[in-house]
Design a protein around this motif. Structure first.
Motif, mmCIF file in Angstrom:
data_model
loop_
_atom_site.group_PDB
_atom_site.id
_atom_site.type_symbol
_atom_site.label_atom_id
_atom_site.label_comp_id
_atom_site.label_asym_id
_atom_site.label_seq_id
_atom_site.Cartn_x
_atom_site.Cartn_y
_atom_site.Cartn_z
ATOM 1 N N ALA A 104 -2.593 0.974 4.944
ATOM 2 C CA ALA A 104 -3.464 0.563 6.043
ATOM 3 C C ALA A 104 -3.881 1.788 6.851
ATOM 4 C CB ALA A 104 -2.746 -0.437 6.944
ATOM 5 N N VAL A 105 -5.166 1.834 7.224
ATOM 6 C CA VAL A 105 -5.702 2.924 8.050
ATOM 7 C C VAL A 105 -6.355 2.308 9.276
ATOM 8 C CG1 VAL A 105 -7.279 4.887 8.139
ATOM 9 C CG2 VAL A 105 -6.124 4.317 5.976
ATOM 10 N N GLY A 134 5.127 -0.462 2.639
ATOM 11 C CA GLY A 134 3.769 -0.189 3.064
ATOM 12 C C GLY A 134 3.637 1.202 3.676
ATOM 13 N N ILE A 135 2.368 1.649 3.766
ATOM 14 C CA ILE A 135 2.043 2.932 4.392
ATOM 15 C C ILE A 135 1.020 2.656 5.495
ATOM 16 C CG2 ILE A 135 1.039 5.216 4.094
ATOM 17 C CD1 ILE A 135 2.041 5.190 1.223
ATOM 18 N N ASP A 136 1.330 3.115 6.698
ATOM 19 C CA ASP A 136 0.453 2.916 7.846
ATOM 20 C C ASP A 136 -0.005 4.281 8.358
ATOM 21 O OD1 ASP A 136 -0.359 0.705 10.026
ATOM 22 O OD2 ASP A 136 0.146 2.578 11.037
ATOM 23 N N LEU A 137 -1.315 4.512 8.386
ATOM 24 C CA LEU A 137 -1.875 5.781 8.843
ATOM 25 C C LEU A 137 -2.713 5.505 10.079
ATOM 26 C CD1 LEU A 137 -3.164 7.070 5.366
ATOM 27 C CD2 LEU A 137 -0.894 7.418 6.380
ATOM 28 N N SER A 138 -2.424 6.230 11.170
ATOM 29 C CA SER A 138 -3.147 6.019 12.416
ATOM 30 C C SER A 138 -3.245 7.322 13.199
ATOM 31 C CB SER A 138 -2.444 4.955 13.274
ATOM 32 O OG SER A 138 -1.173 5.397 13.684
ATOM 33 N N GLY A 139 -3.979 7.270 14.300
ATOM 34 C CA GLY A 139 -4.114 8.441 15.162
ATOM 35 C C GLY A 139 -3.097 8.436 16.271
ATOM 36 N N LEU A 140 -2.851 9.610 16.832
ATOM 37 C CA LEU A 140 -1.937 9.720 17.963
ATOM 38 C C LEU A 140 -2.621 9.248 19.249
ATOM 39 C CD1 LEU A 140 -0.080 13.122 17.461
ATOM 40 C CD2 LEU A 140 0.948 10.867 17.741
#
Length: 288
Positions: free
Chosen positions: A247-248, A282-288
């Motif tokens: 997820a992005v 799962g893999i979760d990619l997000s911004g700071l």
């Protein structure tokens, strides 16, 4: 008759051994012995700690000398404590080491070390126990324990490499780059200068990626991964899971390929590759 006598005598010896004071074959009340030492040190000098079995806690203080407290522990009688020595070797680096002077030692040592802010912690090793740092100056510092967690809360001015064979790793407030590897446990990275690599065989990873200076791998054999990328980071991201979703969100990732279980894209101008993999999670990619 003679056989019966021998049998009775042998049984009597066993019973006597079991009840004699100081018998060390059966665990009993904990016995402790404390060691204290202070050592004068020069600013900029180093410290290395090698423990055989037990925990190591190192924190910074305002004094200009090193204070060492070591507590020996055993439940097998005070004779076991006599088999454990604490050696403090002055020099640069100052070396603090647990030494076993007997065979089959059944005792542990827990260290509490207070370190001047100008002294650099170079290395901490323990065969069995946690390692904890607070506010200690580091520079390519190695933290290694075979069984226990590694926890860092504040480490100015240098890199840290943390390794545990069985235990979680939590690194917070490290001004340099961090590397973390454990065979069994989770990894947490927050407010650190950069990430050089994170790996666990069994556990989740939660990390803030503020900077990279080359290709980086973040991997778990069994666990979810959550990464938060700093604004303005230039990198290529390749994320793949064998059993889960990628997820992005809230992240300016220019996606080149997405299949649900994998995502490839670029942040900023691109750059070093951050490879993110897990076999189960799962893999979760997000911004700071």
């Amino acid at each position: 008759m003679q056989g019966a006598i021998h049998t009775a005598l042998a049984l009597a010896v066993l019973i006597a051994a079991a009840v004699l004071p100081g018998c060390t074959e059966v665990p009993g009340p904990e016995e402790t012995e404390e060691f204290n030492r202070t050592v004068s040190v020069e600013p900029g000098s180093g410290l290395a700690v090698v423990n055989r079995n037990g925990g190591v806690n190192v924190s910074a203080w305002e004094e200009d000398y090193v204070a060492v407290t070591a507590v020996k522990r055993t439940v097998y009688g005070r004779t076991e404590l006599a088999k454990v020595g604490i050696e403090v070797t002055e020099g640069d680096p100052l070396r603090i080491e647990t030494v076993h002077t007997g065979m089959n030692v059944r005792a542990s040592v827990d260290y509490t070390i207070l370190l001047p802010s100008g002294v650099v912690l170079q290395r901490v090793e323990s065969s069995n126990g946690p390692i904890e740092l607070s506010g200690v100056r580091t520079a390519g510092t190695e933290l290694r324990t075979s069984n226990g967690p590694v926890v860092v809360n504040g480490a100015p001015s240098g890199d840290i490499a943390a390794v545990s064979s069985n235990g979680g790793i939590a690194l917070r407030g490290v001004e340099g780059y961090v590397t973390a590897k454990t065979s069994n446990g989770g990894i947490t990275v927050e407010d650190c200068g950069g990430v050089a690599g994170l790996q666990t065989s069994n556990g989740p990873i939660s990390a803030e990626i503020s900077a990279v200076r080359g290709d980086v791998t973040v991997s778990s054999s069994n666990g979810g991964i959550a990464l938060r990328f700093a604004e303005g980071l230039n990198a290529r991201v390749v994320a793949t899971t064998s059993n889960g979703r990628v997820a992005v969100h809230d992240l300016p990732l220019r996606v080149g390929e997405s299949t649900g279980t994998s995502v490839t894209g670029s942040l900023g101008d691109g750059g070093p590759t951050i490879t993110v993999t897990t076999s189960n999670g799962g893999i979760d990619l997000s911004g700071l």
